[in-house]
Structures are given as C-alpha cells and as structure tokens.
Scaffold this motif. Structure first.
Motif, mmCIF file in Angstrom:
data_model
loop_
_atom_site.group_PDB
_atom_site.id
_atom_site.type_symbol
_atom_site.label_atom_id
_atom_site.label_comp_id
_atom_site.label_asym_id
_atom_site.label_seq_id
_atom_site.Cartn_x
_atom_site.Cartn_y
_atom_site.Cartn_z
ATOM 1 N N MET A 32 84.106 4.845 -68.744
ATOM 2 C CA MET A 32 82.722 4.459 -68.872
ATOM 3 C C MET A 32 81.970 4.936 -67.630
ATOM 4 S SD MET A 32 80.904 0.708 -69.195
ATOM 5 C CE MET A 32 82.210 -0.188 -68.472
ATOM 6 N N PRO A 33 80.801 5.575 -67.798
ATOM 7 C CA PRO A 33 80.015 6.019 -66.652
ATOM 8 C C PRO A 33 79.480 4.815 -65.869
ATOM 9 C CG PRO A 33 79.067 6.837 -68.723
ATOM 10 C CD PRO A 33 80.213 5.943 -69.065
ATOM 11 N N VAL A 34 79.371 4.988 -64.580
ATOM 12 C CA VAL A 34 78.845 3.937 -63.708
ATOM 13 C C VAL A 34 77.656 4.514 -62.940
ATOM 14 C CG1 VAL A 34 79.383 2.425 -61.767
ATOM 15 C CG2 VAL A 34 81.132 2.916 -63.469
ATOM 16 N N ALA A 35 76.550 3.783 -62.916
ATOM 17 C CA ALA A 35 75.347 4.233 -62.220
ATOM 18 C C ALA A 35 75.539 4.155 -60.711
ATOM 19 C CB ALA A 35 74.156 3.376 -62.633
ATOM 20 N N LEU A 36 74.918 5.104 -60.012
ATOM 21 C CA LEU A 36 74.949 5.090 -58.553
ATOM 22 C C LEU A 36 73.802 4.249 -58.018
ATOM 23 C CD1 LEU A 36 75.539 8.835 -57.573
ATOM 24 C CD2 LEU A 36 77.118 6.932 -57.284
ATOM 25 N N SER A 37 74.086 3.443 -57.042
ATOM 26 C CA SER A 37 73.048 2.713 -56.326
ATOM 27 C C SER A 37 72.505 3.642 -55.240
ATOM 28 C CB SER A 37 73.671 1.470 -55.680
ATOM 29 O OG SER A 37 72.879 1.010 -54.628
ATOM 30 N N PRO A 38 71.218 3.547 -54.899
ATOM 31 C CA PRO A 38 70.673 4.390 -53.823
ATOM 32 C C PRO A 38 71.365 4.150 -52.484
ATOM 33 C CG PRO A 38 68.911 3.240 -54.988
ATOM 34 C CD PRO A 38 70.213 2.709 -55.518
ATOM 35 N N THR A 39 72.070 3.032 -52.377
ATOM 36 C CA THR A 39 72.758 2.732 -51.119
ATOM 37 C C THR A 39 74.275 2.945 -51.217
ATOM 38 O OG1 THR A 39 72.875 0.393 -51.718
ATOM 39 C CG2 THR A 39 70.996 1.084 -50.360
ATOM 40 N N SER A 40 74.737 3.572 -52.307
ATOM 41 C CA SER A 40 76.172 3.837 -52.467
ATOM 42 C C SER A 40 76.631 4.817 -51.389
ATOM 43 C CB SER A 40 76.463 4.457 -53.840
ATOM 44 O OG SER A 40 76.158 3.582 -54.874
ATOM 45 N N PHE A 41 77.721 4.473 -50.729
ATOM 46 C CA PHE A 41 78.257 5.377 -49.716
ATOM 47 C C PHE A 41 79.766 5.264 -49.646
ATOM 48 C CE2 PHE A 41 77.887 1.475 -47.253
ATOM 49 C CZ PHE A 41 79.001 1.504 -46.431
ATOM 50 N N LYS A 42 80.362 6.280 -49.032
ATOM 51 C CA LYS A 42 81.790 6.275 -48.731
ATOM 52 C C LYS A 42 81.913 6.369 -47.226
ATOM 53 C CE LYS A 42 84.433 8.512 -52.370
ATOM 54 N NZ LYS A 42 85.116 9.718 -52.794
ATOM 55 N N PRO A 43 82.738 5.521 -46.627
ATOM 56 C CA PRO A 43 82.944 5.675 -45.182
ATOM 57 C C PRO A 43 83.763 6.940 -44.925
ATOM 58 C CG PRO A 43 84.284 3.870 -46.033
ATOM 59 C CD PRO A 43 83.465 4.388 -47.178
ATOM 60 N N TYR A 44 83.383 7.683 -43.900
ATOM 61 C CA TYR A 44 84.112 8.898 -43.533
ATOM 62 C C TYR A 44 84.541 8.765 -42.077
ATOM 63 C CZ TYR A 44 85.550 13.699 -43.025
ATOM 64 O OH TYR A 44 86.295 14.816 -42.801
ATOM 65 N N VAL A 45 85.821 8.997 -41.837
ATOM 66 C CA VAL A 45 86.393 8.901 -40.488
ATOM 67 C C VAL A 45 86.929 10.277 -40.120
ATOM 68 C CG1 VAL A 45 88.162 7.771 -39.066
ATOM 69 C CG2 VAL A 45 87.002 6.485 -40.872
ATOM 70 N N PHE A 46 86.532 10.791 -38.947
ATOM 71 C CA PHE A 46 87.057 12.078 -38.489
ATOM 72 C C PHE A 46 88.572 11.982 -38.339
ATOM 73 C CE2 PHE A 46 82.866 13.252 -36.149
ATOM 74 C CZ PHE A 46 82.312 13.716 -37.335
ATOM 75 N N LYS A 47 89.257 13.092 -38.572
ATOM 76 C CA LYS A 47 90.724 13.110 -38.579
ATOM 77 C C LYS A 47 91.327 12.527 -37.312
ATOM 78 C CE LYS A 47 91.224 16.759 -41.902
ATOM 79 N NZ LYS A 47 91.407 18.134 -42.207
ATOM 80 N N GLU A 48 90.746 12.841 -36.152
ATOM 81 C CA GLU A 48 91.344 12.358 -34.904
ATOM 82 C C GLU A 48 91.228 10.844 -34.725
ATOM 83 O OE1 GLU A 48 87.191 13.815 -33.713
ATOM 84 O OE2 GLU A 48 88.789 14.522 -35.021
ATOM 85 N N ASP A 49 90.334 10.211 -35.477
ATOM 86 C CA ASP A 49 90.184 8.755 -35.399
ATOM 87 C C ASP A 49 91.071 8.016 -36.412
ATOM 88 O OD1 ASP A 49 88.273 9.015 -33.437
ATOM 89 O OD2 ASP A 49 86.703 7.932 -34.511
ATOM 90 N N ARG A 50 91.596 8.717 -37.385
ATOM 91 C CA ARG A 50 92.321 8.067 -38.478
ATOM 92 C C ARG A 50 93.595 7.367 -38.032
ATOM 93 N NH1 ARG A 50 91.231 12.812 -42.965
ATOM 94 N NH2 ARG A 50 88.961 12.562 -42.881
#
Length: 144
Positions: A1-19
């Motif tokens: 089922m498709p899901v609508a995006l919220s204008p505030t939808s985000f994914k956290p991104y961590v640089f490789k050296e911080d992982r």
C-alpha cells in the motif's frame, strides 16, 4: 500500500567515520525524504553544478542543500559547542566546509534512492522513472 510523505519526513544520515561511535556521540544529519517534484529540483541543482561556473556551482550547492537538509543533531564546532540549526539556510551554510557540503549533497541523493527491497516491490522500472522525470522537467521548462 502506498504511504504519503509528510513534508517533515526525514532519514537520519551518519557519516561513515561516525558510525562506529556510540549513538549519542554521532552527528546525525536529517535528510529530507523528497517528493517527486523536490527530487527533480534537486537533480536540476546537481546538473547546474556541472556547468563549470564557480558562482553557479555554489548557488547549486546551496539550492541542493536547502532542498535536502532539514536539520541535524550533535553537529559541533571544533570547540565542542553545538551548531544550532535554523530555518534561515544562509545562516547554516557557512558552517559547512567544501568536504561536508559535498558529502551532504551525496547523502541527500543516497537516502532518496529506492532500497533493493523497495525496487523489487515497485512496478516502475528505472528507465520509466527517468523518462517520466525528463517529461516533467520539460513541461516545467515550458511553463517558465
């Protein structure tokens, strides 16, 4: 089922050296989950970067990050003081060196790619998506 995006939808991104750091010590950039129109505008900004004109490239970097970056947690100056995120992007942009800018632009693209599992579940081929994207951009160019 498709899901609508919220204008505030985000994914956290961590640089490789911080992982490898404990989660509370990682810098997390909140990369926007873009709708189709935003992704087209982002890709237009990326194409502008290839123009070779330094001024156009800097403008395109700012445009791309304005679209793709919603915030961050645990982003600090060298002295350890937190960098506050503000909605006024011109205040944030000077905090990024060229390396961080380039990596954040790449991160914005990375978080908006379909995962292998999502691709399997999609009826749209990459060629069809590319063709649709081109048609939308052409139609928008005609409006201007």
């Amino acid at each position: 089922m498709p899901v609508a995006l919220s204008p505030t939808s985000f994914k956290p991104y961590v640089f490789k050296e911080d992982r490898s750091l404990p989660e509370e010590d990682q810098t997390k950039f909140h990369m926007k989950l873009m709708n189709f129109e935003e992704l087209c505008a982002f890709e237009d900004a990326m194409a502008d970067m290839d123009s070779g004109n330094t001024r156009d490239t800097m403008r395109a970097c700012m445009d791309a990050l304005k679209i793709g970056l919603l915030g961050w947690t645990n982003f600090k100056y060298a002295d350890g003081k937190q960098v506050d995120f503000t909605e006024m992007f011109s205040t944030n942009f000077p905090c990024f060196g060229p390396d961080v800018t380039q990596r954040l632009i790449s991160a914005a693209l990375e978080v908006n790619k379909l995962s292998e599992e999502e691709s399997k579940n999609s009826n749209s081929s990459p060629e069809l998506l590319k063709e649709t994207s081109s048609k939308v951009m052409e139609a928008n160019a005609l409006k201007e």
